[in-house]
Design a protein around this motif. Structure first.
Motif, PDB file in Angstrom:
ATOM      1  N   SER A   4      51.908  54.264  29.137  1.00 20.22           N
ATOM      2  CA  SER A   4      50.853  53.369  29.629  1.00 20.22           C
ATOM      3  C   SER A   4      49.840  53.071  28.529  1.00 20.22           C
ATOM      4  CB  SER A   4      50.162  53.972  30.848  1.00 20.22           C
ATOM      5  OG  SER A   4      49.585  55.230  30.540  1.00 20.22           O
ATOM      6  N   ASP A 115      49.885  46.254  43.289  1.00 24.98           N
ATOM      7  CA  ASP A 115      50.659  47.059  42.344  1.00 24.98           C
ATOM      8  C   ASP A 115      50.923  46.322  41.041  1.00 24.98           C
ATOM      9  OD1 ASP A 115      52.504  45.265  43.446  1.00 24.98           O
ATOM     10  OD2 ASP A 115      54.175  46.658  43.252  1.00 24.98           O
ATOM     11  N   ARG A 116      50.008  45.417  40.692  1.00 25.86           N
ATOM     12  CA  ARG A 116      50.085  44.801  39.361  1.00 25.86           C
ATOM     13  C   ARG A 116      49.866  45.868  38.291  1.00 25.86           C
ATOM     14  NH1 ARG A 116      45.759  41.971  38.584  1.00 25.86           N
ATOM     15  NH2 ARG A 116      44.756  42.413  40.587  1.00 25.86           N
ATOM     16  N   VAL A 117      50.523  45.716  37.143  1.00 24.60           N
ATOM     17  CA  VAL A 117      50.419  46.733  36.098  1.00 24.60           C
ATOM     18  C   VAL A 117      48.978  46.930  35.660  1.00 24.60           C
ATOM     19  CG1 VAL A 117      50.859  45.106  34.199  1.00 24.60           C
ATOM     20  CG2 VAL A 117      51.395  47.544  33.906  1.00 24.60           C
ATOM     21  N   LEU A 120      47.313  49.427  38.306  1.00 24.42           N
ATOM     22  CA  LEU A 120      47.914  50.729  38.586  1.00 24.42           C
ATOM     23  C   LEU A 120      47.222  51.813  37.757  1.00 24.42           C
ATOM     24  CD1 LEU A 120      51.725  49.818  38.563  1.00 24.42           C
ATOM     25  CD2 LEU A 120      50.360  50.481  40.561  1.00 24.42           C
ATOM     26  N   ASP A 121      47.378  53.050  38.185  1.00 21.33           N
ATOM     27  CA  ASP A 121      46.877  54.160  37.376  1.00 21.33           C
ATOM     28  C   ASP A 121      47.823  55.341  37.531  1.00 21.33           C
ATOM     29  OD1 ASP A 121      46.342  55.203  39.890  1.00 21.33           O
ATOM     30  OD2 ASP A 121      44.187  54.870  39.766  1.00 21.33           O
ATOM     31  N   GLY A 124      52.019  55.889  38.451  1.00 17.12           N
ATOM     32  CA  GLY A 124      52.478  54.537  38.726  1.00 17.12           C
ATOM     33  C   GLY A 124      52.368  53.643  37.515  1.00 17.12           C
ATOM     34  N   GLN A 125      51.254  53.733  36.807  1.00 16.95           N
ATOM     35  CA  GLN A 125      51.080  52.922  35.597  1.00 16.95           C
ATOM     36  C   GLN A 125      52.022  53.369  34.487  1.00 16.95           C
ATOM     37  OE1 GLN A 125      47.532  53.115  32.866  1.00 16.95           O
ATOM     38  NE2 GLN A 125      47.115  51.131  33.823  1.00 16.95           N
ATOM     39  N   ARG A 128      55.545  51.981  35.349  1.00 16.16           N
ATOM     40  CA  ARG A 128      55.618  50.530  35.140  1.00 16.16           C
ATOM     41  C   ARG A 128      55.589  50.178  33.653  1.00 16.16           C
ATOM     42  NH1 ARG A 128      53.917  46.651  38.608  1.00 16.16           N
ATOM     43  NH2 ARG A 128      54.739  48.120  40.139  1.00 16.16           N
ATOM     44  N   SER A 190      59.456  47.956  42.372  1.00 20.15           N
ATOM     45  CA  SER A 190      58.901  47.110  43.435  1.00 20.15           C
ATOM     46  C   SER A 190      59.215  45.655  43.102  1.00 20.15           C
ATOM     47  CB  SER A 190      57.377  47.292  43.533  1.00 20.15           C
ATOM     48  OG  SER A 190      56.743  46.692  42.406  1.00 20.15           O
ATOM     49  N   ALA A 193      57.154  44.653  40.208  1.00 17.88           N
ATOM     50  CA  ALA A 193      57.697  45.186  38.953  1.00 17.88           C
ATOM     51  C   ALA A 193      58.828  44.302  38.448  1.00 17.88           C
ATOM     52  CB  ALA A 193      58.197  46.612  39.155  1.00 17.88           C
TER      53      ALA A 193
END
Length: 241
Positions: A4, A115-117, A120-121, A124-125, A128, A190, A193
């Motif tokens: 990330s 859930d856009r990059v 996210l954190d 999840g981030q 992605r 997702s 994603a």
């Protein structure tokens, strides 16, 4: 791994390069003109050495390494699509919403793009970011022209950005594993994603190259995005520049 952290730096690089292009196109600054002039000199034999130093022409960084020899072709016909990388999550979400305008309701239950990059954190981030980095690397390899030196350049640039040992090994492995659109698509966690993976791929490839166009088509099909969505993602990438 610290994927990330690295992908956020890639997005910032893209944002900086995009602003340089906007500045040059509006008449203030000479970023793109300098790149093109430098490329022309090297292609005509005016540069030092026998190769085209795209790392220098693109201002260095992982983006320059990923684009590699593609940069020369893209500069000859159109601007590099840095904006699509800098705002990948928001643009992918916008593309989906635009493609759904003719539909009634929200068929996939997606209504906020949570859930856009970019938003996210944590884990999840991290996940992605790995998905998007892999999509970019695979897209860069789609024309079959990344040699061992270019692989080493990409690995080195990502290490210079602070990649930890585990991520560095992952990058080296990704640079060597078979190109497989279905395997890549299976990693999308997702629908958002999937759209982001396709969008960053569009940003890296030259759609006029038959091999790269074929890769996009295979990936879009494997991601099950649908023709309307892929077309809108490509439109957003072109507009973002």
């Amino acid at each position: 791994m610290n994927a990330s952290q690295i992908f956020q730096q890639v997005m910032k690089q893209a944002g900086g390069q995009g602003r340089s292009q906007d500045s040059a196109q509006s008449g203030s600054g000479s970023g793109v003109k300098d790149m093109v002039d430098g490329l022309s000199r090297q292609l005509s034999g005016g540069g030092s050495g026998s190769g085209v130093d795209m790392k220098s022409l693109l201002g260095g960084g992982t983006l320059g390494a990923l684009l590699g020899s593609k940069g020369g072709r893209k500069m000859g016909g159109k601007a590099l699509k840095y904006g699509a990388i800098a705002g990948v999550g928001a643009l992918a979400w916008k593309a989906w919403k635009s493609s759904q305008q003719s539909s009634s309701g929200d068929e996939n239950g997606e209504n906020d793009g949570a859930d856009r990059v970019e938003v996210l954190d944590g884990d999840g981030q991290e996940r992605r970011s790995l998905e998007l980095l892999k999509a970019m690397i695979m897209a860069a390899r789609a024309d079959g022209h990344i040699d061992e030196d270019e692989q080493a350049l990409i690995s080195g640039q990502i290490e210079d950005m602070g990649a930890d040992e585990e991520l560095s090994r992952w990058v080296e492995q990704t640079l060597k594993e078979p190109l497989d659109a279905k395997a890549l698509a299976s990693e999308a966690d997702s629908p958002q994603a999937a759209r982001e993976m396709y969008l960053v791929s569009v940003a890296v490839v030259d759609e006029q190259n038959p091999m790269e166009r074929a890769w996009l088509d295979q990936l879009g099909s494997a991601l099950e995005l649908g023709d309307d969505v892929t077309a809108e993602l490509e439109r957003q990438a072109q507009q973002a520049g």
